[in-house]
Design an enzyme around this catalytic site. Structure first.
Site: not given
Ligand code: TEU
Ligand code: CA
Length: 560
Positions: A21, A23, A25, A29, A98, A199, A256, A329-330
Site C-alpha cells: 500500500d 498511500n 489507505d 495499489d 488476468d 480465469d 485456469e 490467491h485461491d
Molecule cells: O477461480 C475459480 C475457482 O474454481 C475457485 O473459485 C475455486 O472454486 C475456489 O477457489 C475454491 O478452491 C477463479 C479465480 O481464481 C477466483 O479468485 C475467482 O473467485 C473465480 O474464478 C471467479 O472469477
Molecule cells: Ca493504497
C-alpha cells in the site's frame, strides 16, 4: 521441445490488494507494486501476473469486473498502469493480465442494459431463463454456495451465475459478446501487455439445454461441472480467440481450468494445434481434501501426489507445456498443507519449491511463497473477507454443523489464507501499510518477513533466488526430459532431467525423519557428483548409490 520465452521464464503472481500500500489507505495499489519492483527483480523472476486490476465493485476482489478499460479506483489510474508497465519492461521483465471473461460484474454496463431491455443490444449478453415451478430454471449450484440462478424482478427471469450473484455469466453463444471481448483483449495487447492468465476459461461454453444435475444427498444445488466445463463449443471459441487475437502478438497464455485431466488439457495446449500455452489444473490441490465432511483433513500419500504430477509430466511431454504451482490467491498456503509448518518450515518450504519448480514447465510463484508465508487461522468469521469463505460459513452453519467445526474448516480452507498482506518487515502490519489494512496481517510477520530474509543467506527467499538462477542457467532444467524415479517411495520425491549427455538428479524428503534411498536401479551415482543445490549445509553422504536425506532435505546433483 520448441523454445519459447515463456518456457524459460518464472512467473510471480501479485494479488495487488495485498501486496503493498503506497498511500496508507490500507489497500495495496499499483504505485505499491512499482515501489517493490527491485525486490521482485532481485528474486529473479521474469514475468509478473497481476490478479485483476480493472474497475470493480469488489464483490470478489476484482474477479467481478464492471469496466474492462478502467483501473480499479483503489489501485490507481491508467497512467499509474502505464508507468508500471514501462518500469517492468525497463527491467527486462514482462507483465501478464488476468482475463476474467466467463462473467462480468452485475454493475457492468452490459448487464445493467441487459436487465433493462430483453430486446435491446445487450438483452442476450447473459444467460437468462424463465423460472420453473416458482423456483430457479434448474438445480445447478454456484461455486460460492446456493443456487446458480438469481431472480431479477425487472425482467421477470433468472440469470445464471456460476460464482456469486454479482457475477452473472456471459452468454458466449452471442457473437456480440465474443466480438466485444476479443476487441478488449486486442486493446490491452496493443497497449503492451505480454499475455493473459485466463480465469475459469474452460467454463465459457455451457450445455445448450442446461440440464438438471442428478439429485445428490444433502445437496439441494449440485455443482454442474459436467454441463459447464469443457462444453461443446469451447474449442470453437478459443480457436477464434487464437486466430483473431493471440496469433498477432508474441504473448503468453495460461488458462485456469476446473475439471481438466492431462488428456483433456492436451487439446488446449497441444503445441501444434492448441489455442493456449499452458493450463492451471487443480488435481494436485485436491489430495488433502476429504469432501465428505466440511473441512475434513485427508491424510494424503506422497505416492498420490507424485502420481498426479507424473501423469501431467508424461502426458504433456513433447506435446505441450506444464504450468507448475503450489500456491495462488485461491489456495491455502502450501507450506501449511504439504510442508512442515511447525518443525521444519524453512527446510520444507525450500524442498517443496525444488521438487516442483525443477520439473518440466513454467514455475508460478505466488507472493509471499518465497518467504514461506503460512495460513492465518483467524478466530472470528468477522475477520474473513472472501465472498467464498462467507458463503461456506453460511452453508455449513445452515446445514447444522457446530460452530467450532465450521471455523476449523474455514481456517483450513479459506482463500483468505493466501490473501493476508505481504509481510515486508517487522514493522506494524508487516510494513504493508501505514494505515489500517483491509484484512488482518498474519501475526507471524515478525518472524517471517522480506527484510529479514533478504539479509539472511540461508533464508527461503535466498533459496528461491538460487533455485531460479540455477534453472535459468541450465537448459536441461528447462527443456530436459523428465523421468521420475523411486515412484513407490512414500518418503522421497525424486526425478531425473536429461538433455543430450546431461543428467540432473533432484530428490526431496517429505518426512520428519532421516531417510535412506537406494538409487542404484535408476542412476549410477558417484561420490564426487557436483551438488548444484541443497537446503542443508555441508557435504552429503553418498555411498554405493545410497542417498541419505535429512528431514525435508532436498538435493540437486549433476549426475553427468
Ligand atoms: O477461480 C475459480 C475457482 O474454481 C475457485 O473459485 C475455486 O472454486 C475456489 O477457489 C475454491 O478452491 C477463479 C479465480 O481464481 C477466483 O479468485 C475467482 O473467485 C473465480 O474464478 C471467479 O472469477
Ligand atoms: Ca493504497
Amino acid at each position: 521441445m520448441a523454445e519459447a520465452w515463456w518456457k524459460e521464464s518464472a512467473v510471480y503472481q501479485i494479488y495487488p490488494r495485498s501486496f503493498f500500500d503506497s498511500n496508507g489507505d490500507g489497500i495495496g495499489d499499483l504505485q505499491g507494486i512499482i515501489a517493490k519492483l527491485d525486490y521482485i527483480q532481485r528474486l529473479g523472476v521474469d514475468v509478473l501476473w497481476l490478479s485483476p486490476i480493472y474497475q470493480s465493485p469488489n464483490d470478489d476482489n476484482g474477479y467481478d469486473i464492471s469496466d474492462y478499460f478502467k483501473i480499479m479506483k483503489e489501485f490507481g489510474t491508467l497512467v499509474d498502469f502505464e508507468n508500471l508497465l514501462e518500469a517492468v519492461h525497463q527491467r527486462g521483465m514482462k507483465l501478464v493480465m488476468d482475463l476474467v471473461v466467463n462473467h462480468t460484474s452485475d454493475e457492468h454496463l452490459w448487464f445493467v442494459e441487459s436487465v433493462k431491455d430483453a430486446q435491446g443490444t445487450y438483452g442476450d449478453y447473459y444467460i437468462w431463463r424463465p423460472g420453473r415451478d416458482g423456483g430457479p430454471p434448474n438445480n445447478w449450484g454456484a461455486f460460492f454456495g446456493g443456487s446458480a440462478w438469481q431472480y431479477c424482478e425487472q425482467r421477470d427471469a433468472y440469470y445464471l451465475h456460476l460464482f456469486s450473484k454479482k457475477q452473472p455469466d456471459l452468454n458466449w453463444e452471442h457473437p456480440g459478446v465474443r466480438r466485444d471481448i476479443l476487441d478488449m483483449m486486442r486493446w490491452w495487447l496493443n497497449n503492451g501487455v505480454d499475455g493473459f492468465r485466463m480465469d475459469v476459461i474452460n467454463l465459457l461454453s455451457k450445455h445448450p439445454e442446461l440440464p438438471d444435475m442428478p439429485a445428490q444427498e444433502n445437496q439441494p444445488y449440485p455443482m454442474p461441472l459436467p454441463y459447464v466445463a469443457n462444453g461443446p463449443k469451447i474449442h470453437e471459441y478459443l480457436q477464434e480467440m487464437k486466430r483473431e487475437v493471440l496469433d498477432d502478438f508474441p504473448c503468453m497464455t495460461v488458462g485456469e481450468m476446473i475439471g481438466v485431466t492431462p488428456e483433456l488439457a492436451l487439446r488446449y495446449v497441444d503445441e501444434a494445434t492448441g489455442p493456449l500455452n499452458m493450463v492451471f489444473h487443480f488435481e494436485h490441490m485436491y489430495v488433502d481434501h476429504d469432501w465428505s465432511q466440511p473441512g475434513q483433513k485427508r491424510s494424503w500419500k506422497l505416492t498420490e501426489m507424485k502420481a498426479i504430477l507424473r501423469k501431467w509430466q508424461e502426458t504433456l511431454q513433447g506435446r505441450g507445456w506444464n504450468a507448475l504451482y503450489w500456491n495462488n490467491h485461491d489456495q491455502p498456503r502450501s507450506l501449511s498443507r504439504f510442508g512442515s509448518e511447525k518443525r521444519y518450515p524453512v527446510e520444507s518450504a525450500k524442498m517443496l519449491a525444488a521438487v516442483l519448480f525443477l520439473q518440466q514447465g513454467t514455475p508460478f510463484i505466488y507472493q509471499g511463497e518465497e518467504l514461506g508465508m503460512t495460513n492465518c487461522a483467524f478466530e472470528r468469521i468477522e475477520d474473513y473477507r472472501d465472498v467464498a469463505t462467507v458463503g461456506m460459513y453460511e452453508q455449513f452453519t445452515t446445514a447444522g454443523y457446530p460452530e467450532d467445526q465450521v471455523m476449523a474448516a474455514i481456517q483450513r480452507l479459506s482463500r483468505d489464507n493466501a490473501r493476508t498482506p505481504m509481510q515486508w518487515s517487522a514493522e506494524p502490519h508487516g510494513g504493508f501499510t501505514t494505515g489500517k489494512p483491509w484484512i488482518k496481517v498474519n501475526p507471524n510477520y515478525k518472524e517471517i518477513n522480506a527484510a529479514a530474509q533478504m539479509e539472511e543467506p540461508h533464508s527461503v527467499f535466498n533459496f528461491y533466488r538460487k533455485l531460479l538462477a540455477l534453472r535459468n542457467s541450465n537448459s536441461v532444467l528447462i527443456y530436459g526430459a523428465y523421468k521420475e524415479i523411486l515412484p513407490d517411495s512414500e518418503d522421497v520425491y525424486a526425478f531425473l532431467r536429461t538433455q543430450g549427455g546431461e543428467m540432473v538428479l533432484v530428490a526431496g524428503n517429505f518426512r520428519h525423519k532421516e531417510v535412506k534411498v537406494d538409487l542404484q536401479p535408476w542412476v549410477k551415482v558417484k561420490p564426487d557428483m557436483e551438488m548444484l543445490l541443497t537446503n542443508y549445509q555441508g557435504p552429503r553422504t553418498l555411498d554405493d548409490g545410497v542417498l541419505l536425506l535429512e528431514p525435508f532435505e532436498v538435493v540437486v546433483y549433476r549426475v553427468s
